[in-house]
Design a protein around this motif. Sequence first.
Motif: not given
Length: 313
Positions: A233-258
């Motif tokens: 969400g534009l201008g929202s630090l809280g939203g940027a934090l949530i989005a960053s964590l969501l993207i980071g966890i999704l990208v890292s977790a899917i690598v280990y999905v066999d």
Amino acid sequence: METLLVALLNGLIYGLLLFMISSGLTLIFGMMGILNFAHASFYMLGAYLAFTAIHMFGFWGGVVFGTLGVALIGFVCERYLLRHVRRFGHVQELLLTFGLFFAFEEVVKLFFGPYAVAYSVPESLRFTAFHIGEVSYPFFRVLIGLTAIVMFAAIFCLLRFTRIGLVVRAAVLNPTMVQALGYNVSVIFSAMFAVGAGLAGLAGAMGGAYYTTNPNMATELGVIVFVVVVVGGLGSLGGALIASLLIGILVSAIVYVDVTFGQILSAVGLVSDEVAQSTLDVPLSSAAGVLPFLLMLLVLMFRPQGIAGDERA
């Protein structure tokens, strides 16, 4: 289980590093309305300036030098370049920062070459923070995450609970009124742009020591940072934090999905087992790089204002 926990923790730290970079763009893009395509270049410059300074000032001196140096570069870019094209609209801003993106990359290649430099974590910080089963987790990764959390708390408190934050938010919403009250709005915007650039520089000064410092750093993360800002969400630090964590966890977790795409489609009855094992025998982990963009697409379809809506900071 240990592998999954390590993957999730790696994703968490990677997401916090994304937030360190995107927090500055959230201030610049979300609050000031400047389409700064070169923001990821400030991340790259922070790493290279820190690498240059560690031989004179040590590691922490290099981190400070990289942060302040990038903040100064950001101030100069806003004061002497962006300010003069802002009145012509966003297209000119985008073209200018697009040019700066390539200019910074070529300058780095000119002085440091096209290959990665030997910027790494100092020996004094190379120790284990804790163990997950038999896996040793490095302290420096934890330090990156803690730095991002402290950064979020500091920016949030500064914008919400101080007079400086009140003036900045007022200048964004009604610059004419703030100017009439005796504040120099141009200086406020320059300082704000410098702070946003400096945050990216800090991320580069620390992240570049753990990951790879090379001229392609900005290219690798440039688009992802914009995805974080849009999803959050534009201008929202809280939203940027949530989005960053969501993207980071999704990208890292899917690598280990066999699992493969064929197995998923076969399980829901869309294709036969023969097709799944022959034509669609592609691992799901190969789609890790596409996930952030799919997430952005879903957000734009169902919640165009982003996760945190139109909230500011």
